[in-house]
Design a protein around this motif. Structure first.
Motif, PDB file in Angstrom:
ATOM      1  N   MET A 255     183.785 137.884 -71.470  1.00 46.41           N
ATOM      2  CA  MET A 255     183.405 137.034 -72.602  1.00 46.41           C
ATOM      3  C   MET A 255     184.641 136.393 -73.212  1.00 46.41           C
ATOM      4  SD  MET A 255     181.194 138.078 -75.921  1.00 46.41           S
ATOM      5  CE  MET A 255     179.734 138.370 -74.957  1.00 46.41           C
ATOM      6  N   GLN A 256     184.487 135.100 -73.561  1.00 46.59           N
ATOM      7  CA  GLN A 256     185.634 134.383 -74.154  1.00 46.59           C
ATOM      8  C   GLN A 256     185.515 134.351 -75.667  1.00 46.59           C
ATOM      9  OE1 GLN A 256     186.855 130.409 -73.237  1.00 46.59           O
ATOM     10  NE2 GLN A 256     185.817 130.543 -71.267  1.00 46.59           N
ATOM     11  N   LEU A 257     186.645 134.340 -76.342  1.00 49.06           N
ATOM     12  CA  LEU A 257     186.652 134.124 -77.791  1.00 49.06           C
ATOM     13  C   LEU A 257     187.376 132.817 -78.055  1.00 49.06           C
ATOM     14  CD1 LEU A 257     186.082 135.353 -80.643  1.00 49.06           C
ATOM     15  CD2 LEU A 257     188.422 136.197 -80.575  1.00 49.06           C
ATOM     16  N   LEU A 258     186.654 131.863 -78.632  1.00 49.10           N
ATOM     17  CA  LEU A 258     187.292 130.586 -78.985  1.00 49.10           C
ATOM     18  C   LEU A 258     187.662 130.616 -80.452  1.00 49.10           C
ATOM     19  CD1 LEU A 258     185.228 127.580 -77.574  1.00 49.10           C
ATOM     20  CD2 LEU A 258     187.348 128.546 -76.718  1.00 49.10           C
ATOM     21  N   ARG A 259     188.845 130.109 -80.784  1.00 50.46           N
ATOM     22  CA  ARG A 259     189.240 130.032 -82.198  1.00 50.46           C
ATOM     23  C   ARG A 259     189.539 128.574 -82.526  1.00 50.46           C
ATOM     24  NH1 ARG A 259     192.886 134.801 -84.288  1.00 50.46           N
ATOM     25  NH2 ARG A 259     191.696 134.237 -86.116  1.00 50.46           N
ATOM     26  N   PRO A 260     188.481 127.766 -82.748  1.00 46.16           N
ATOM     27  CA  PRO A 260     188.674 126.337 -82.987  1.00 46.16           C
ATOM     28  C   PRO A 260     189.462 126.111 -84.286  1.00 46.16           C
ATOM     29  CG  PRO A 260     186.402 126.985 -83.405  1.00 46.16           C
ATOM     30  CD  PRO A 260     187.081 128.172 -82.850  1.00 46.16           C
ATOM     31  N   ASP A 261     190.113 124.917 -84.374  1.00 45.43           N
ATOM     32  CA  ASP A 261     190.909 124.672 -85.579  1.00 45.43           C
ATOM     33  C   ASP A 261     190.252 123.682 -86.530  1.00 45.43           C
ATOM     34  OD1 ASP A 261     191.227 122.425 -84.140  1.00 45.43           O
ATOM     35  OD2 ASP A 261     193.373 122.698 -83.722  1.00 45.43           O
ATOM     36  N   SER A 262     189.009 123.282 -86.243  1.00 42.47           N
ATOM     37  CA  SER A 262     188.287 122.459 -87.219  1.00 42.47           C
ATOM     38  C   SER A 262     186.801 122.784 -87.110  1.00 42.47           C
ATOM     39  CB  SER A 262     188.505 120.967 -86.950  1.00 42.47           C
ATOM     40  OG  SER A 262     187.799 120.589 -85.777  1.00 42.47           O
TER      41      SER A 262
ATOM     42  N   LEU B 195     175.768 140.138 -85.182  1.00 45.24           N
ATOM     43  CA  LEU B 195     175.814 139.537 -83.845  1.00 45.24           C
ATOM     44  C   LEU B 195     176.326 140.511 -82.777  1.00 45.24           C
ATOM     45  CD1 LEU B 195     175.438 137.018 -82.128  1.00 45.24           C
ATOM     46  CD2 LEU B 195     177.786 136.361 -82.699  1.00 45.24           C
ATOM     47  N   VAL B 196     177.374 141.246 -83.096  1.00 47.11           N
ATOM     48  CA  VAL B 196     177.987 142.102 -82.054  1.00 47.11           C
ATOM     49  C   VAL B 196     177.007 143.175 -81.553  1.00 47.11           C
ATOM     50  CG1 VAL B 196     179.868 143.721 -81.574  1.00 47.11           C
ATOM     51  CG2 VAL B 196     180.347 141.527 -82.691  1.00 47.11           C
ATOM     52  N   PRO B 197     176.289 143.885 -82.452  1.00 46.33           N
ATOM     53  CA  PRO B 197     175.279 144.823 -81.936  1.00 46.33           C
ATOM     54  C   PRO B 197     174.195 144.127 -81.098  1.00 46.33           C
ATOM     55  CG  PRO B 197     175.733 145.276 -84.245  1.00 46.33           C
ATOM     56  CD  PRO B 197     176.470 144.018 -83.911  1.00 46.33           C
ATOM     57  N   LEU B 198     173.816 142.904 -81.474  1.00 46.17           N
ATOM     58  CA  LEU B 198     172.790 142.190 -80.691  1.00 46.17           C
ATOM     59  C   LEU B 198     173.325 141.810 -79.307  1.00 46.17           C
ATOM     60  CD1 LEU B 198     171.272 139.862 -83.457  1.00 46.17           C
ATOM     61  CD2 LEU B 198     170.251 141.918 -82.474  1.00 46.17           C
ATOM     62  N   LEU B 199     174.614 141.483 -79.233  1.00 44.93           N
ATOM     63  CA  LEU B 199     175.234 141.190 -77.930  1.00 44.93           C
ATOM     64  C   LEU B 199     175.307 142.472 -77.099  1.00 44.93           C
ATOM     65  CD1 LEU B 199     178.184 138.953 -79.153  1.00 44.93           C
ATOM     66  CD2 LEU B 199     176.324 138.173 -77.674  1.00 44.93           C
ATOM     67  N   ARG B 200     175.719 143.534 -77.779  1.00 41.99           N
ATOM     68  CA  ARG B 200     175.846 144.828 -77.078  1.00 41.99           C
ATOM     69  C   ARG B 200     174.508 145.235 -76.460  1.00 41.99           C
ATOM     70  NH1 ARG B 200     176.166 149.154 -81.293  1.00 41.99           N
ATOM     71  NH2 ARG B 200     173.957 148.636 -81.245  1.00 41.99           N
ATOM     72  N   ASP B 201     173.431 145.038 -77.225  1.00 49.01           N
ATOM     73  CA  ASP B 201     172.095 145.437 -76.744  1.00 49.01           C
ATOM     74  C   ASP B 201     171.455 144.360 -75.875  1.00 49.01           C
ATOM     75  OD1 ASP B 201     172.516 147.731 -78.168  1.00 49.01           O
ATOM     76  OD2 ASP B 201     171.315 147.112 -79.896  1.00 49.01           O
ATOM     77  N   ARG B 202     172.174 143.284 -75.615  1.00 46.98           N
ATOM     78  CA  ARG B 202     171.713 142.173 -74.765  1.00 46.98           C
ATOM     79  C   ARG B 202     170.441 141.520 -75.288  1.00 46.98           C
ATOM     80  NH1 ARG B 202     175.427 142.323 -70.911  1.00 46.98           N
ATOM     81  NH2 ARG B 202     176.158 144.315 -70.181  1.00 46.98           N
ATOM     82  N   ILE B 203     170.300 141.528 -76.608  1.00 44.40           N
ATOM     83  CA  ILE B 203     169.190 140.770 -77.201  1.00 44.40           C
ATOM     84  C   ILE B 203     169.648 139.323 -77.349  1.00 44.40           C
ATOM     85  CG2 ILE B 203     167.726 140.517 -79.265  1.00 44.40           C
ATOM     86  CD1 ILE B 203     168.045 143.595 -79.563  1.00 44.40           C
ATOM     87  N   VAL B 204     170.911 139.135 -77.680  1.00 45.65           N
ATOM     88  CA  VAL B 204     171.527 137.796 -77.635  1.00 45.65           C
ATOM     89  C   VAL B 204     172.437 137.766 -76.412  1.00 45.65           C
ATOM     90  CG1 VAL B 204     173.144 136.225 -78.789  1.00 45.65           C
ATOM     91  CG2 VAL B 204     171.470 137.512 -80.141  1.00 45.65           C
ATOM     92  N   GLN B 205     172.297 136.714 -75.621  1.00 43.84           N
ATOM     93  CA  GLN B 205     173.153 136.557 -74.431  1.00 43.84           C
ATOM     94  C   GLN B 205     174.163 135.455 -74.725  1.00 43.84           C
ATOM     95  OE1 GLN B 205     172.290 138.300 -71.585  1.00 43.84           O
ATOM     96  NE2 GLN B 205     170.192 138.922 -72.063  1.00 43.84           N
ATOM     97  N   ALA B 206     175.425 135.710 -74.474  1.00 44.55           N
ATOM     98  CA  ALA B 206     176.440 134.673 -74.686  1.00 44.55           C
ATOM     99  C   ALA B 206     177.638 134.943 -73.793  1.00 44.55           C
ATOM    100  CB  ALA B 206     176.897 134.660 -76.141  1.00 44.55           C
ATOM    101  N   ASP B 207     178.297 133.873 -73.344  1.00 52.60           N
ATOM    102  CA  ASP B 207     179.551 134.090 -72.619  1.00 52.60           C
ATOM    103  C   ASP B 207     180.753 133.676 -73.455  1.00 52.60           C
ATOM    104  OD1 ASP B 207     179.522 131.322 -72.352  1.00 52.60           O
ATOM    105  OD2 ASP B 207     178.464 131.456 -70.432  1.00 52.60           O
TER     106      ASP B 207
ATOM    107  N   ARG C 248     163.960 144.716 -81.893  1.00 49.92           N
ATOM    108  CA  ARG C 248     165.298 145.232 -81.516  1.00 49.92           C
ATOM    109  C   ARG C 248     165.222 146.069 -80.236  1.00 49.92           C
ATOM    110  NH1 ARG C 248     170.088 144.189 -85.124  1.00 49.92           N
ATOM    111  NH2 ARG C 248     169.151 142.664 -86.502  1.00 49.92           N
ATOM    112  N   LEU C 249     164.043 146.629 -79.924  1.00 49.87           N
ATOM    113  CA  LEU C 249     163.892 147.378 -78.674  1.00 49.87           C
ATOM    114  C   LEU C 249     163.409 146.470 -77.537  1.00 49.87           C
ATOM    115  CD1 LEU C 249     162.313 150.637 -80.137  1.00 49.87           C
ATOM    116  CD2 LEU C 249     164.560 150.427 -79.071  1.00 49.87           C
TER     117      LEU C 249
END
Ligand SMILES: Cc1cc2nc3c(=O)[nH]c(=O)nc-3n(C[C@H](O)[C@H](O)[C@H](O)COP(=O)(O)OP(=O)(O)OC[C@H]3O[C@@H](n4cnc5c(N)ncnc54)[C@H](O)[C@@H]3O)c2cc1C
Ligand code: SF4
Length: 278
Positions: free
Chosen positions: A1-8, A29-41, A110-111
Motif C-alpha cells: 500500500m502506498q501513502l501519498l502526502r500531497p502538498d495542496s 479507516l485503518v480498522p476498515l482497511l485491516r478488515d478488508r471492508i474498505v479496499q484501497a491501494d 462490520r462482519l
C-alpha cells in the motif's frame, strides 16, 4: 500500500478514486482497511492540506476532537459532544471531518454480512440482534449513526465547505435507497475542508451510553437555542443524524422490538437538555 502526502488540497482531491482513499486520523479507516471492508491501494494523507484549528466560527476539517473539546470559543454542545466521544487517545487522532464520515458500527455490516447497506436485499438487523439500532428512518437499513459531534452540529445549524460546494450539514446525509446505498451525499473525490458553526444563545449535548465513558451513543441529544428557535438533534437513533421538529416526534418513531427502549431513553434526555438551554 502506498501513502501519498500531497502538498495542496487540489492535489489531494485529484489523487482520490481508482483505489485511493482519503486518510484523516485513520481511527476509523485503518480498522476498515485491516478488515478488508474498505479496499484501497493508496492512502491520501490529508494532514498537511486540510485546514486545522478554529478561527471565529470556522473550524478546519482537520481539527482533532481533542482540540475541539478544549476550545472555549466553540459552542458548548460541540465541545461536550467531542469530549463524550471515544477515548482520549482516539480523540487526539480523530479529526472532525473524519468523524462526520465514519462508517456505521452495525455489527452485521462490520462482519461483512451481505446486507442492504453492502448492496444486498436484506437488513439482517431487523430480524437479528438490534439493541443498538435505529428508531427512525429504519425501513431499509436500521443502523444508528455513531457520531456525537454530527448531532451537535446539526442542532447548531452548521454548514460545510467542501472542495466543490457549500452545504448545510443536514444535506451531507441521506437515507439509503434501492438505487443508492450511500449514507452521505459526498461525491467521489470530494473533501470536507471546513465547517462554519454559528454561536447559539445556549446549547448542550447529553448522551446515554452503556458505560459512562468510551462508548457509542445509545441516544445522544443535542439542543441549541438560537433566538426564539430551539433545535433538537439526535445521535444513535437513525442511520443518519436526526433532526426533530419537536419532542413530540418521538411519538411517531418506528422502533424495532429491541430498540423501543431508546424512545423512552430519549424523552427525559430531551427534557433535561431543553431545561438546560432555557
Ligand atoms: C473504539 C472507538 C470508539 C469510538 N467512539 C466514538 C463515540 O463515542 N462517538 C463518536 O462520535 N465517534 C466515536 N468513534 C469514532 C471516532 O470519533 C472516529 O473514528 C474519528 O473521529 C474519525 O476521524 P479520523 O480523522 O480518524 O477519520 P479517518 O478514519 O481517517 O477517516 C474516516 C472516513 O472519513 C474520510 N475522511 C476523513 N477526512 C476527510 C475529509 N476531510 N474529507 C473527506 N473525507 C474524509 C476517510 O476517507 C474515511 O472514509 C469511535 C471510534 C472507535 C475506533
Ligand atoms: S442495519 Fe444497515 S448496516 Fe446493519 S444489517 Fe441492516 S442494512 Fe446492514
Amino acid at each position: 500500500m502506498q501513502l501519498l502526502r500531497p502538498d495542496s488540497l487540489e492535489a489531494a482531491a485529484a489523487a482520490l478514486g481508482n483505489g485511493s482513499v482519503a486518510l484523516g486520523g485513520g481511527t476509523d479507516l485503518v480498522p476498515l482497511l485491516r478488515d478488508r471492508i474498505v479496499q484501497a491501494d493508496t492512502l491520501v494523507e490529508l494532514r498537511d492540506v486540510v485546514p486545522r484549528g478554529v478561527e471565529g466560527t470556522t473550524i478546519g476539517a482537520g481539527t482533532t476532537l481533542a482540540e475541539l473539546e478544549l476550545n472555549t470559543e466553540i459552542p458548548q454542545a460541540l465541545r461536550e459532544a467531542c469530549s463524550l466521544s471515544a477515548s482520549p487517545q482516539l480523540r487526539s487522532m480523530g479529526t472532525i471531518g473524519g468523524n462526520l464520515l465514519q462508517a456505521t458500527r452495525c455489527w452485521y455490516w462490520r462482519l461483512k454480512y451481505p446486507c442492504f447497506l453492502h448492496g444486498g436485499s436484506t437488513c439482517h438487523a431487523r430480524e437479528g440482534a438490534h439493541r443498538e439500532h435505529a428508531i427512525f428512518g429504519n425501513e431499509r437499513c436500521a443502523s444508528a449513526h455513531p457520531s456525537d459531534p454530527a448531532a451537535a452540529l446539526l442542532a447548531l445549524g452548521a454548514t460545510l465547505r467542501t472542495t466543490r460546494r457549500e452545504l448545510p450539514l443536514a444535506e451531507l446525509y441521506r437515507l439509503p435507497t434501492e438505487d443508492d446505498r450511500n449514507l452521505t451525499t459526498l461525491e467521489p473525490g470530494e473533501l470536507i475542508v471546513e465547517l462554519d458553526v454559528p454561536q447559539p444563545e445556549a446549547s448542550t449535548y447529553l448522551k446515554a451510553m452503556d458505560r459512562s465513558r468510551f462508548s457509542f451513543a445509545l441516544v445522544g441529544v443535542a439542543v441549541a437555542r438560537v433566538g426564539a428557535e430551539t433545535r433538537v438533534a439526535l445521535a444513535g437513533v437513525a442511520p443518519i443524524p436526526w433532526l426533530l421538529d419537536s419532542p413530540d416526534d418521538l411519538d411517531r418513531a418506528t422502533p424495532l422490538p429491541g430498540t423501543a427502549y431508546k424512545v423512552e431513553l430519549a424523552r427525559p434526555l430531551i427534557r433535561r437538555a431543553l431545561d438546560a438551554v432555557a
